[in-house]
Design an enzyme around this catalytic site. Sequence first.
Site, PDB file in Angstrom:
ATOM      1  N   LYS A 296      33.254  53.980  36.823  1.00  0.00           N
ATOM      2  CA  LYS A 296      34.239  53.620  37.842  1.00  0.00           C
ATOM      3  C   LYS A 296      35.511  54.399  37.521  1.00  0.00           C
ATOM      4  O   LYS A 296      35.986  54.370  36.388  1.00  0.00           O
ATOM      5  CB  LYS A 296      34.511  52.122  37.788  1.00  0.00           C
TER       6      LYS A 296
ATOM      7  N   ASN B  89      35.793  51.971  46.745  1.00  0.00           N
ATOM      8  CA  ASN B  89      36.677  50.887  46.303  1.00  0.00           C
ATOM      9  C   ASN B  89      38.108  51.173  46.742  1.00  0.00           C
ATOM     10  O   ASN B  89      38.570  52.305  46.654  1.00  0.00           O
ATOM     11  CB  ASN B  89      36.579  50.762  44.774  1.00  0.00           C
ATOM     12  N   GLY B  90      38.758  50.108  47.178  1.00  0.00           N
ATOM     13  CA  GLY B  90      40.167  50.196  47.534  1.00  0.00           C
ATOM     14  C   GLY B  90      40.433  49.623  48.902  1.00  0.00           C
ATOM     15  O   GLY B  90      39.971  50.166  49.909  1.00  0.00           O
ATOM     16  N   ASP B  91      41.152  48.474  48.925  1.00  0.00           N
ATOM     17  CA  ASP B  91      41.665  47.889  50.162  1.00  0.00           C
ATOM     18  C   ASP B  91      40.594  47.291  51.068  1.00  0.00           C
ATOM     19  O   ASP B  91      40.753  47.286  52.286  1.00  0.00           O
ATOM     20  CB  ASP B  91      42.482  48.919  50.962  1.00  0.00           C
TER      21      ASP B  91
ATOM     22  N   PRO C 255      35.349  44.643  38.607  1.00  0.00           N
ATOM     23  CA  PRO C 255      35.808  44.044  37.353  1.00  0.00           C
ATOM     24  C   PRO C 255      37.316  43.852  37.417  1.00  0.00           C
ATOM     25  O   PRO C 255      38.043  44.768  37.797  1.00  0.00           O
ATOM     26  CB  PRO C 255      35.434  45.097  36.298  1.00  0.00           C
ATOM     27  N   MET C 256      37.787  42.658  37.103  1.00  0.00           N
ATOM     28  CA  MET C 256      39.235  42.411  37.066  1.00  0.00           C
ATOM     29  C   MET C 256      39.548  41.598  35.815  1.00  0.00           C
ATOM     30  O   MET C 256      39.100  40.446  35.682  1.00  0.00           O
ATOM     31  CB  MET C 256      39.702  41.662  38.319  1.00  0.00           C
TER      32      MET C 256
ATOM     33  N   GLY D  97      37.932  43.995  45.073  1.00  0.00           N
ATOM     34  CA  GLY D  97      38.780  43.433  44.027  1.00  0.00           C
ATOM     35  C   GLY D  97      39.708  42.365  44.588  1.00  0.00           C
ATOM     36  O   GLY D  97      39.323  41.217  44.808  1.00  0.00           O
ATOM     37  N   ARG D  98      40.948  42.781  44.904  1.00  0.00           N
ATOM     38  CA  ARG D  98      41.981  41.808  45.265  1.00  0.00           C
ATOM     39  C   ARG D  98      41.630  40.976  46.495  1.00  0.00           C
ATOM     40  O   ARG D  98      42.119  39.858  46.642  1.00  0.00           O
ATOM     41  CB  ARG D  98      43.301  42.553  45.480  1.00  0.00           C
TER      42      ARG D  98
ATOM     43  N   CYS E 179      41.726  52.588  34.671  1.00  0.00           N
ATOM     44  CA  CYS E 179      42.881  51.743  34.370  1.00  0.00           C
ATOM     45  C   CYS E 179      44.168  52.575  34.361  1.00  0.00           C
ATOM     46  O   CYS E 179      44.281  53.555  33.621  1.00  0.00           O
ATOM     47  CB  CYS E 179      42.693  51.060  33.016  1.00  0.00           C
TER      48      CYS E 179
HETATM   49  C1  LIG Z   1      44.203  41.745  38.147  1.00  0.00           C
HETATM   50  C2  LIG Z   1      43.391  43.004  38.151  1.00  0.00           C
HETATM   51  C3  LIG Z   1      42.678  43.367  37.009  1.00  0.00           C
HETATM   52  C4  LIG Z   1      41.911  44.539  37.000  1.00  0.00           C
HETATM   53  N1  LIG Z   1      41.171  44.846  35.898  1.00  0.00           N
HETATM   54  C5  LIG Z   1      40.320  45.906  35.932  1.00  0.00           C
HETATM   55  C6  LIG Z   1      39.441  46.190  34.856  1.00  0.00           C
HETATM   56  O1  LIG Z   1      39.427  45.497  33.836  1.00  0.00           O
HETATM   57  N2  LIG Z   1      38.591  47.248  34.982  1.00  0.00           N
HETATM   58  C7  LIG Z   1      38.590  48.048  36.093  1.00  0.00           C
HETATM   59  O2  LIG Z   1      37.808  48.995  36.168  1.00  0.00           O
HETATM   60  N3  LIG Z   1      39.421  47.817  37.122  1.00  0.00           N
HETATM   61  C8  LIG Z   1      40.259  46.759  37.071  1.00  0.00           C
HETATM   62  N4  LIG Z   1      41.052  46.483  38.154  1.00  0.00           N
HETATM   63  C9  LIG Z   1      40.960  47.337  39.353  1.00  0.00           C
HETATM   64  C10 LIG Z   1      39.938  46.774  40.351  1.00  0.00           C
HETATM   65  O3  LIG Z   1      38.646  46.752  39.777  1.00  0.00           O
HETATM   66  C11 LIG Z   1      39.915  47.608  41.642  1.00  0.00           C
HETATM   67  O4  LIG Z   1      39.528  48.912  41.318  1.00  0.00           O
HETATM   68  C12 LIG Z   1      41.268  47.659  42.334  1.00  0.00           C
HETATM   69  O5  LIG Z   1      41.843  46.373  42.410  1.00  0.00           O
HETATM   70  C13 LIG Z   1      41.151  48.257  43.737  1.00  0.00           C
HETATM   71  O6  LIG Z   1      40.304  47.495  44.539  1.00  0.00           O
HETATM   72  P1  LIG Z   1      40.897  46.462  45.644  1.00  0.00           P
HETATM   73  O7  LIG Z   1      41.760  47.249  46.576  1.00  0.00           O
HETATM   74  O8  LIG Z   1      39.668  45.898  46.300  1.00  0.00           O
HETATM   75  O9  LIG Z   1      41.680  45.455  44.892  1.00  0.00           O
HETATM   76  C14 LIG Z   1      41.859  45.358  38.168  1.00  0.00           C
HETATM   77  C15 LIG Z   1      42.577  44.977  39.304  1.00  0.00           C
HETATM   78  C16 LIG Z   1      43.336  43.819  39.319  1.00  0.00           C
HETATM   79  C17 LIG Z   1      44.080  43.448  40.578  1.00  0.00           C
END
Ligand SMILES: Cc1cc2nc3c(=O)[nH]c(=O)nc-3n(C[C@H](O)[C@H](O)[C@H](O)COP(=O)(O)O)c2cc1C
Length: 382
Positions: free
Chosen positions: A150, A213-215, A25-26, A237-238, A110
Amino acid sequence: MTASTRYRPLRIGPFVSETPVVLAPMAGITNAGFRRLCREQGAGFYVCEMITSRGLVEKNPLTRRMIAFSDDESPRSMQLYGVDPVAMGRAVRIVAEEGLADHVDMNFGCPVPKVTRKGGGAALPYKRRLFEAIVMAAVDNAGSIPVTVKMRIGIDDGRHTYLDAAQRAVGAGVAAVALHARTAAQRYSGTADWSAIARLRDAVPAEIPVLGNGDVFSAADALAMVDRTGCDGVVVGRGCLGRPWLFGDLEAAFAGRPLPEPPTLRQVAATMHRHAELLEEHMRTDADPTKGIRDMRKHVAWYLKGFPVGPEVRRRLGLINSVDELDELVSALDLDQRFPPEADGPRGRQGSPGRVVLPEHWLDDPDDVTVPLGAEMENSGG
Ligand SMILES: Cc1cc2nc3c(=O)[nH]c(=O)nc-3n(C[C@H](O)[C@H](O)[C@H](O)COP(=O)(O)O)c2cc1C
């Protein structure tokens, strides 16, 4: 052993995805249009933007509008944020009774100061009994809908909460546990500590999926995370910002097939066009007909990362007001360019670590179940 027998499908309650992948979720990103674009690339679970329990309970019109799923979306995964067991229970009951979603994920990760300052998000699992009560309220009101949580590792290196929180969440009846392997203090900086995901996998009963989750920025990262941690699925995510075809790569990699070739700029342009159309379709309103295309501007910057586009074209792409304008600017580029290797790796939020802002006396008593004042956000979207 082939890759396809090594990696198992991911089960969340009654739902199964052959590819053990979840779109994270983002807020501001994972709306119905973006999810559809990602679903067109490969299989997985695709979670919507964060919705607040208060917004649902108070029938906030913006919240209602954000709960948008395409007709063919299954399961419909909704992420909920809340700090109050009563409000969370009522919100989940509304979801179940009105059939608003098929899966509820709860946000306890968050790190944004405006949220942790009030005791929400990543600050909350420290209050272990309150956390447990919120999760119980969600599960108890969800009927047959699976509920997942999460979370992060903890507040900071001195206060790791994930193992205790996971045990409590499992005791409350969650269908899976996802861990963003950073502390709140790390925000999005540094690297995720995948060893925490492995520890979580060891600590949680085998029948409860653990999602890492992460990276995860590439298919190789995803396989490495599963191989190193034993987790049952990866949350991305990213890595998919400006690269929704990553879900196609992930599907191939987990099935043991060769990865598709990285796209040329011509293929990237076609994906941007599709993305822009979907955002227009899902976000435009009569009052604000260019909302979707304005939202597309940030995605264009991610799509073109690493391509030699030139500052003037980039600037004009940052101001587009229609899909035609996007197409016209992009068509003037050398579309036969190959995907640049330097475009790999992190994108989107990174930032630096920092002290986690908490309510006064928050750390005094982890067993305090008082609902933090003012932490129930009304507006959804994070
Ligand atoms: C722009 C953005 C918005 C995010 N919004 C949420 C959110 O609403 N809820 C949530 O649980 N995590 C949120 N996250 C965190 C991501 O879900 C994820 O846990 C985090 O980016 C790490 O994963 P990654 O390394 O694959 O990016 C957000 C991350 C980004 C970059």
